[in-house]
Motif scaffolding. Structure first.
Motif, PDB file in Angstrom:
ATOM      1  N   PRO A   1       0.843  -1.200   0.000  1.00  0.00           N
ATOM      2  CA  PRO A   1       0.000   0.000   0.000  1.00  0.00           C
ATOM      3  C   PRO A   1       0.879   1.251   0.000  1.00  0.00           C
ATOM      4  O   PRO A   1       1.995   1.227   0.529  1.00  0.00           O
ATOM      5  N   PRO A   2       0.397   2.334  -0.599  1.00  0.00           N
ATOM      6  CA  PRO A   2       1.204   3.561  -0.648  1.00  0.00           C
ATOM      7  C   PRO A   2       1.399   4.155   0.746  1.00  0.00           C
ATOM      8  O   PRO A   2       0.596   3.912   1.650  1.00  0.00           O
ATOM      9  N   GLY A   3       2.443   4.935   0.886  1.00  0.00           N
ATOM     10  CA  GLY A   3       2.731   5.586   2.162  1.00  0.00           C
ATOM     11  C   GLY A   3       1.662   6.592   2.551  1.00  0.00           C
ATOM     12  O   GLY A   3       1.315   6.725   3.717  1.00  0.00           O
ATOM     13  N   GLU A   4       1.142   7.318   1.567  1.00  0.00           N
ATOM     14  CA  GLU A   4       0.088   8.297   1.829  1.00  0.00           C
ATOM     15  C   GLU A   4      -1.258   7.682   1.470  1.00  0.00           C
ATOM     16  O   GLU A   4      -1.430   7.145   0.387  1.00  0.00           O
ATOM     17  N   PRO A   5      -2.231   7.780   2.380  1.00  0.00           N
ATOM     18  CA  PRO A   5      -3.553   7.219   2.068  1.00  0.00           C
ATOM     19  C   PRO A   5      -4.247   8.006   0.967  1.00  0.00           C
ATOM     20  O   PRO A   5      -3.977   9.187   0.765  1.00  0.00           O
ATOM     21  N   ASP A   6      -5.120   7.344   0.253  1.00  0.00           N
ATOM     22  CA  ASP A   6      -5.967   7.961  -0.760  1.00  0.00           C
ATOM     23  C   ASP A   6      -7.379   7.870  -0.205  1.00  0.00           C
ATOM     24  O   ASP A   6      -7.912   6.768  -0.042  1.00  0.00           O
ATOM     25  N   PRO A   7      -8.014   8.996   0.116  1.00  0.00           N
ATOM     26  CA  PRO A   7      -9.306   8.946   0.804  1.00  0.00           C
ATOM     27  C   PRO A   7     -10.421   8.240   0.032  1.00  0.00           C
ATOM     28  O   PRO A   7     -11.358   7.742   0.635  1.00  0.00           O
ATOM     29  N   GLY A   8     -10.305   8.130  -1.271  1.00  0.00           N
ATOM     30  CA  GLY A   8     -11.350   7.474  -2.057  1.00  0.00           C
ATOM     31  C   GLY A   8     -11.106   6.004  -2.316  1.00  0.00           C
ATOM     32  O   GLY A   8     -11.861   5.369  -3.051  1.00  0.00           O
ATOM     33  N   VAL A   9     -10.049   5.445  -1.700  1.00  0.00           N
ATOM     34  CA  VAL A   9      -9.641   4.080  -2.033  1.00  0.00           C
ATOM     35  C   VAL A   9      -9.337   3.300  -0.767  1.00  0.00           C
ATOM     36  O   VAL A   9      -8.758   3.822   0.184  1.00  0.00           O
ATOM     37  N   THR A  10      -9.721   2.017  -0.767  1.00  0.00           N
ATOM     38  CA  THR A  10      -9.339   1.100   0.308  1.00  0.00           C
ATOM     39  C   THR A  10      -8.286   0.155  -0.254  1.00  0.00           C
ATOM     40  O   THR A  10      -8.522  -0.515  -1.256  1.00  0.00           O
ATOM     41  N   PHE A  11      -7.126   0.131   0.378  1.00  0.00           N
ATOM     42  CA  PHE A  11      -6.041  -0.756  -0.052  1.00  0.00           C
ATOM     43  C   PHE A  11      -6.128  -2.055   0.736  1.00  0.00           C
ATOM     44  O   PHE A  11      -6.256  -2.036   1.963  1.00  0.00           O
ATOM     45  N   LEU A  12      -6.088  -3.171   0.012  1.00  0.00           N
ATOM     46  CA  LEU A  12      -6.192  -4.494   0.620  1.00  0.00           C
ATOM     47  C   LEU A  12      -4.905  -5.259   0.382  1.00  0.00           C
ATOM     48  O   LEU A  12      -4.388  -5.282  -0.732  1.00  0.00           O
ATOM     49  N   SER A  13      -4.404  -5.904   1.420  1.00  0.00           N
ATOM     50  CA  SER A  13      -3.202  -6.732   1.301  1.00  0.00           C
ATOM     51  C   SER A  13      -3.500  -8.184   1.666  1.00  0.00           C
ATOM     52  O   SER A  13      -2.608  -8.936   2.025  1.00  0.00           O
ATOM     53  N   CYS A  14      -4.757  -8.581   1.562  1.00  0.00           N
ATOM     54  CA  CYS A  14      -5.199  -9.936   1.911  1.00  0.00           C
ATOM     55  C   CYS A  14      -5.104 -10.858   0.700  1.00  0.00           C
ATOM     56  O   CYS A  14      -4.648 -10.448  -0.366  1.00  0.00           O
ATOM     57  N   ASP A  15      -5.580 -12.099   0.846  1.00  0.00           N
ATOM     58  CA  ASP A  15      -5.581 -12.993  -0.309  1.00  0.00           C
ATOM     59  C   ASP A  15      -6.728 -12.607  -1.249  1.00  0.00           C
ATOM     60  O   ASP A  15      -7.615 -11.829  -0.900  1.00  0.00           O
ATOM     61  N   LEU A  16      -6.678 -13.129  -2.456  1.00  0.00           N
ATOM     62  CA  LEU A  16      -7.609 -12.748  -3.512  1.00  0.00           C
ATOM     63  C   LEU A  16      -9.065 -13.020  -3.140  1.00  0.00           C
ATOM     64  O   LEU A  16      -9.928 -12.160  -3.338  1.00  0.00           O
ATOM     65  N   GLU A  17      -9.356 -14.206  -2.616  1.00  0.00           N
ATOM     66  CA  GLU A  17     -10.734 -14.545  -2.275  1.00  0.00           C
ATOM     67  C   GLU A  17     -11.308 -13.577  -1.241  1.00  0.00           C
ATOM     68  O   GLU A  17     -12.460 -13.151  -1.344  1.00  0.00           O
ATOM     69  N   GLU A  18     -10.496 -13.212  -0.235  1.00  0.00           N
ATOM     70  CA  GLU A  18     -10.951 -12.266   0.781  1.00  0.00           C
ATOM     71  C   GLU A  18     -11.162 -10.884   0.171  1.00  0.00           C
ATOM     72  O   GLU A  18     -12.116 -10.179   0.509  1.00  0.00           O
ATOM     73  N   ALA A  19     -10.283 -10.474  -0.739  1.00  0.00           N
ATOM     74  CA  ALA A  19     -10.427  -9.177  -1.397  1.00  0.00           C
ATOM     75  C   ALA A  19     -11.717  -9.120  -2.211  1.00  0.00           C
ATOM     76  O   ALA A  19     -12.455  -8.131  -2.152  1.00  0.00           O
ATOM     77  N   VAL A  20     -12.015 -10.188  -2.958  1.00  0.00           N
ATOM     78  CA  VAL A  20     -13.254 -10.240  -3.736  1.00  0.00           C
ATOM     79  C   VAL A  20     -14.460 -10.188  -2.805  1.00  0.00           C
ATOM     80  O   VAL A  20     -15.413  -9.440  -3.043  1.00  0.00           O
ATOM     81  N   ALA A  21     -14.438 -10.952  -1.725  1.00  0.00           N
ATOM     82  CA  ALA A  21     -15.559 -10.960  -0.773  1.00  0.00           C
ATOM     83  C   ALA A  21     -15.759  -9.587  -0.135  1.00  0.00           C
ATOM     84  O   ALA A  21     -16.890  -9.108   0.002  1.00  0.00           O
ATOM     85  N   THR A  22     -14.666  -8.922   0.240  1.00  0.00           N
ATOM     86  CA  THR A  22     -14.747  -7.598   0.861  1.00  0.00           C
ATOM     87  C   THR A  22     -15.341  -6.584  -0.108  1.00  0.00           C
ATOM     88  O   THR A  22     -16.264  -5.838   0.233  1.00  0.00           O
TER      89      THR A  22
END
Length: 187
Positions: A84-105
């Motif tokens: 994930p980038p050092g600076e947050p982007d307020p319009g975006v959620t960064f996910l570092s989980c596995d693919l299935e969890e990212a799709v479910a989220t």
């Protein structure tokens, strides 16, 4: 379209493609898309979309395009990344989980709308794991000659069932259902 009766949207790979099979030109250039395709070209697709799951590379390209005045709003944005980038982007959620969890989220955040998958790598991973319901392809009347192919080498065979073709101006949208195949057993 999402299945309103169940409140569960579909997982849809959504991409523009040149006639010679590229989804981005050399250097990941995508300016050629905006010449032919806007959110108003196929408004029913935008209306059915509740969230987007994007790879980090596609996120960076979209940021550049947005800075140039080309924006795409498909609902809540989730970026699947190892870094994930050092600076947050307020319009975006960064996910570092596995693919299935990212799709479910991301699918949960879609609120019954479709989850749109953007980015060649993330889309290929989702297709390999049987997570995609449909593919929408916007064929743009241009030959790029080089760039990022529709699918990366090694994807393997994915059987599709065509179920719709629509034309808007110079762009033709092709719709396919992904035929669900048994996933290989692990053991």
């Amino acid at each position: 379209m999402s299945d309103v009766s169940t409140g569960i949207g579909k997982v849809v790979v959504n991409r523009a493609m040149s006639l010679d099979g590229f989804i981005a030109g050399p250097g990941h250039a995508m300016d050629w898309i905006a010449e032919h395709l806007t959110a108003d070209t196929f408004p029913e697709v935008m209306a059915a979309t509740g969230a987007m799951l994007i790879g980090r590379g596609t996120y960076e390209v979209a940021k550049r395009m947005s800075a140039q005045g080309t924006a795409y709003d498909g609902g809540a944005q989730f970026v699947l990344t190892h870094e994930p980038p050092g600076e947050p982007d307020p319009g975006v959620t960064f996910l570092s989980c596995d693919l299935e969890e990212a799709v479910a989220t991301a699918r949960s955040a879609a609120g019954g709308g479709n989850l749109e998958i953007l980015g060649a790598d993330v889309a290929a991973q989702c297709l390999r794991r049987g997570l995609v319901d449909e593919i929408l392809v916007y064929v743009v009347p241009v030959l790029l000659g080089d760039g990022v192919r529709f699918s990366p080498p090694g994807l393997g065979r994915i059987d599709l069932e065509p179920f719709g073709t629509t034309r808007s101006g110079a762009v033709t949208m092709l719709r396919f259902r992904v035929r669900k195949q048994a996933r290989p057993s692990s053991g």
